[in-house]
Design a protein around this motif. Sequence first.
Motif, PDB file in Angstrom:
ATOM      1  N   THR A  34       0.831  -1.208   0.000  1.00 50.35           N
ATOM      2  CA  THR A  34       0.000   0.000   0.000  1.00 50.35           C
ATOM      3  C   THR A  34       0.861   1.252   0.000  1.00 50.35           C
ATOM      4  O   THR A  34       0.613   2.204  -0.755  1.00 50.35           O
ATOM      5  CB  THR A  34      -0.932   0.014   1.224  1.00 50.35           C
ATOM      6  OG1 THR A  34      -1.774  -1.153   1.190  1.00 50.35           O
ATOM      7  CG2 THR A  34      -1.799   1.260   1.218  1.00 50.35           C
ATOM      8  N   MET A  35       1.877   1.266   0.836  1.00 55.54           N
ATOM      9  CA  MET A  35       2.772   2.414   0.902  1.00 55.54           C
ATOM     10  C   MET A  35       3.494   2.621  -0.422  1.00 55.54           C
ATOM     11  O   MET A  35       3.650   3.751  -0.903  1.00 55.54           O
ATOM     12  CB  MET A  35       3.794   2.217   2.030  1.00 55.54           C
ATOM     13  CG  MET A  35       4.818   3.341   2.190  1.00 55.54           C
ATOM     14  SD  MET A  35       6.251   3.256   1.069  1.00 55.54           S
ATOM     15  CE  MET A  35       7.084   1.797   1.699  1.00 55.54           C
ATOM     16  N   LEU A  36       3.925   1.527  -1.037  1.00 59.31           N
ATOM     17  CA  LEU A  36       4.687   1.624  -2.273  1.00 59.31           C
ATOM     18  C   LEU A  36       3.866   2.216  -3.405  1.00 59.31           C
ATOM     19  O   LEU A  36       4.413   2.877  -4.294  1.00 59.31           O
ATOM     20  CB  LEU A  36       5.202   0.235  -2.673  1.00 59.31           C
ATOM     21  CG  LEU A  36       6.290  -0.344  -1.764  1.00 59.31           C
ATOM     22  CD1 LEU A  36       6.511  -1.805  -2.073  1.00 59.31           C
ATOM     23  CD2 LEU A  36       7.586   0.446  -1.919  1.00 59.31           C
ATOM     24  N   ASN A  37       2.561   1.996  -3.381  1.00 54.56           N
ATOM     25  CA  ASN A  37       1.693   2.556  -4.418  1.00 54.56           C
ATOM     26  C   ASN A  37       1.633   4.079  -4.352  1.00 54.56           C
ATOM     27  O   ASN A  37       1.275   4.731  -5.331  1.00 54.56           O
ATOM     28  CB  ASN A  37       0.275   1.987  -4.288  1.00 54.56           C
ATOM     29  CG  ASN A  37       0.187   0.542  -4.715  1.00 54.56           C
ATOM     30  OD1 ASN A  37       0.968   0.083  -5.539  1.00 54.56           O
ATOM     31  ND2 ASN A  37      -0.756  -0.190  -4.161  1.00 54.56           N
ATOM     32  N   ARG A  38       1.990   4.629  -3.191  1.00 52.04           N
ATOM     33  CA  ARG A  38       1.955   6.084  -3.011  1.00 52.04           C
ATOM     34  C   ARG A  38       3.350   6.704  -3.036  1.00 52.04           C
ATOM     35  O   ARG A  38       3.480   7.922  -3.041  1.00 52.04           O
ATOM     36  CB  ARG A  38       1.288   6.445  -1.677  1.00 52.04           C
ATOM     37  CG  ARG A  38      -0.120   5.909  -1.505  1.00 52.04           C
ATOM     38  CD  ARG A  38      -0.760   6.542  -0.281  1.00 52.04           C
ATOM     39  NE  ARG A  38       0.017   6.285   0.925  1.00 52.04           N
ATOM     40  CZ  ARG A  38      -0.228   5.299   1.781  1.00 52.04           C
ATOM     41  NH1 ARG A  38      -1.228   4.472   1.545  1.00 52.04           N
ATOM     42  NH2 ARG A  38       0.520   5.145   2.864  1.00 52.04           N
ATOM     43  N   GLN A  39       4.376   5.885  -3.037  1.00 54.78           N
ATOM     44  CA  GLN A  39       5.753   6.369  -2.906  1.00 54.78           C
ATOM     45  C   GLN A  39       6.324   6.802  -4.249  1.00 54.78           C
ATOM     46  O   GLN A  39       6.423   6.006  -5.192  1.00 54.78           O
ATOM     47  CB  GLN A  39       6.642   5.276  -2.301  1.00 54.78           C
ATOM     48  CG  GLN A  39       8.046   5.716  -1.970  1.00 54.78           C
ATOM     49  CD  GLN A  39       8.119   6.472  -0.653  1.00 54.78           C
ATOM     50  OE1 GLN A  39       7.117   6.646   0.036  1.00 54.78           O
ATOM     51  NE2 GLN A  39       9.300   6.919  -0.299  1.00 54.78           N
ATOM     52  N   SER A  40       6.693   8.058  -4.356  1.00 58.87           N
ATOM     53  CA  SER A  40       7.289   8.563  -5.586  1.00 58.87           C
ATOM     54  C   SER A  40       8.606   7.842  -5.869  1.00 58.87           C
ATOM     55  O   SER A  40       9.417   7.615  -4.970  1.00 58.87           O
ATOM     56  CB  SER A  40       7.548  10.069  -5.454  1.00 58.87           C
ATOM     57  OG  SER A  40       8.200  10.573  -6.601  1.00 58.87           O
ATOM     58  N   GLY A  41       8.813   7.486  -7.136  1.00 63.09           N
ATOM     59  CA  GLY A  41      10.026   6.782  -7.520  1.00 63.09           C
ATOM     60  C   GLY A  41       9.889   5.278  -7.500  1.00 63.09           C
ATOM     61  O   GLY A  41      10.786   4.563  -7.952  1.00 63.09           O
ATOM     62  N   PHE A  42       8.762   4.780  -7.000  1.00 61.00           N
ATOM     63  CA  PHE A  42       8.554   3.334  -6.919  1.00 61.00           C
ATOM     64  C   PHE A  42       7.379   2.878  -7.790  1.00 61.00           C
ATOM     65  O   PHE A  42       6.787   1.836  -7.542  1.00 61.00           O
ATOM     66  CB  PHE A  42       8.330   2.913  -5.467  1.00 61.00           C
ATOM     67  CG  PHE A  42       9.572   2.971  -4.626  1.00 61.00           C
ATOM     68  CD1 PHE A  42      10.351   1.842  -4.427  1.00 61.00           C
ATOM     69  CD2 PHE A  42       9.980   4.164  -4.055  1.00 61.00           C
ATOM     70  CE1 PHE A  42      11.516   1.905  -3.662  1.00 61.00           C
ATOM     71  CE2 PHE A  42      11.139   4.243  -3.283  1.00 61.00           C
ATOM     72  CZ  PHE A  42      11.906   3.109  -3.091  1.00 61.00           C
ATOM     73  N   GLU A  43       7.087   3.666  -8.809  1.00 57.34           N
ATOM     74  CA  GLU A  43       5.988   3.312  -9.712  1.00 57.34           C
ATOM     75  C   GLU A  43       6.247   1.978 -10.403  1.00 57.34           C
ATOM     76  O   GLU A  43       5.314   1.270 -10.780  1.00 57.34           O
ATOM     77  CB  GLU A  43       5.792   4.420 -10.760  1.00 57.34           C
ATOM     78  CG  GLU A  43       5.271   5.738 -10.207  1.00 57.34           C
ATOM     79  CD  GLU A  43       6.356   6.620  -9.598  1.00 57.34           C
ATOM     80  OE1 GLU A  43       6.009   7.677  -9.037  1.00 57.34           O
ATOM     81  OE2 GLU A  43       7.549   6.239  -9.699  1.00 57.34           O
ATOM     82  N   TYR A  44       7.510   1.641 -10.566  1.00 55.18           N
ATOM     83  CA  TYR A  44       7.859   0.389 -11.246  1.00 55.18           C
ATOM     84  C   TYR A  44       7.351  -0.838 -10.496  1.00 55.18           C
ATOM     85  O   TYR A  44       7.136  -1.899 -11.095  1.00 55.18           O
ATOM     86  CB  TYR A  44       9.371   0.280 -11.432  1.00 55.18           C
ATOM     87  CG  TYR A  44      10.148   0.091 -10.151  1.00 55.18           C
ATOM     88  CD1 TYR A  44      10.396  -1.180  -9.635  1.00 55.18           C
ATOM     89  CD2 TYR A  44      10.645   1.188  -9.439  1.00 55.18           C
ATOM     90  CE1 TYR A  44      11.106  -1.343  -8.459  1.00 55.18           C
ATOM     91  CE2 TYR A  44      11.353   1.023  -8.271  1.00 55.18           C
ATOM     92  CZ  TYR A  44      11.580  -0.239  -7.778  1.00 55.18           C
ATOM     93  OH  TYR A  44      12.282  -0.409  -6.604  1.00 55.18           O
TER      94      TYR A  44
END
Length: 213
Positions: free
Chosen positions: A128-138
């Motif tokens: 969930t956090m990664l979906n909002r974290q800039s730079g981790f769209e991959y």
Amino acid sequence: MAAGRSGQTAARRRGTRAGGNSGSHRRGELLGIAAELFATRGYAETTVRDIADEAGILSGSLYHHFSSKEEMLDEILRDFLGPLLERFIAIEKEGENPEQILDELIRHSFAAIDASPVAVALYQNESTMLNRQSGFEYVAEIGKKIEKIWLQVLKAGQKSGVFRSDVDVNLSYRFIRDAIWSTVRWYRPRGKYKHEAVAVQFLTVLHGGLHTT
């Protein structure tokens, strides 16, 4: 990931490799410590100082290897998700039929949990956090590519008559996916059951169910 940060990361990695195997080994150790803390304490709750303390070094020394804990998270995820996607692509490409491909996808998933339980737990806990974290769209992009592979296999199986056509492939994928990856919460690589045995049990239930008739 932004081009500037990628270039800086690549430069740091080249510098570490140029420093010899000792630097690479230490870098790997620090990534292992960070992954364990991120998975157990949570990424947001883990500080650079926490990682340094666990490694027995000063916080400043950690910056000789990584610019931030964000860079460490990025490398952990890329090292796990990149090879996972590549292997899934190869399995689909090399497979003989939908059933054999699905079985191999499942076997490799359990093998990945066995080989990288901390990375799997981290990915599961922080999705969930990664979906909002800039730079981790991959991360989401790789997830979509993996999902596409599994759905293609399930659809091909329905089309060929190997898999039942009266079930929704999207739901089937989610049932299978969640059942497999959630095992990271209880599976122990050094426990009674090896990942090959767990995969066999899973496939037995998947193909034959629990009913004796």
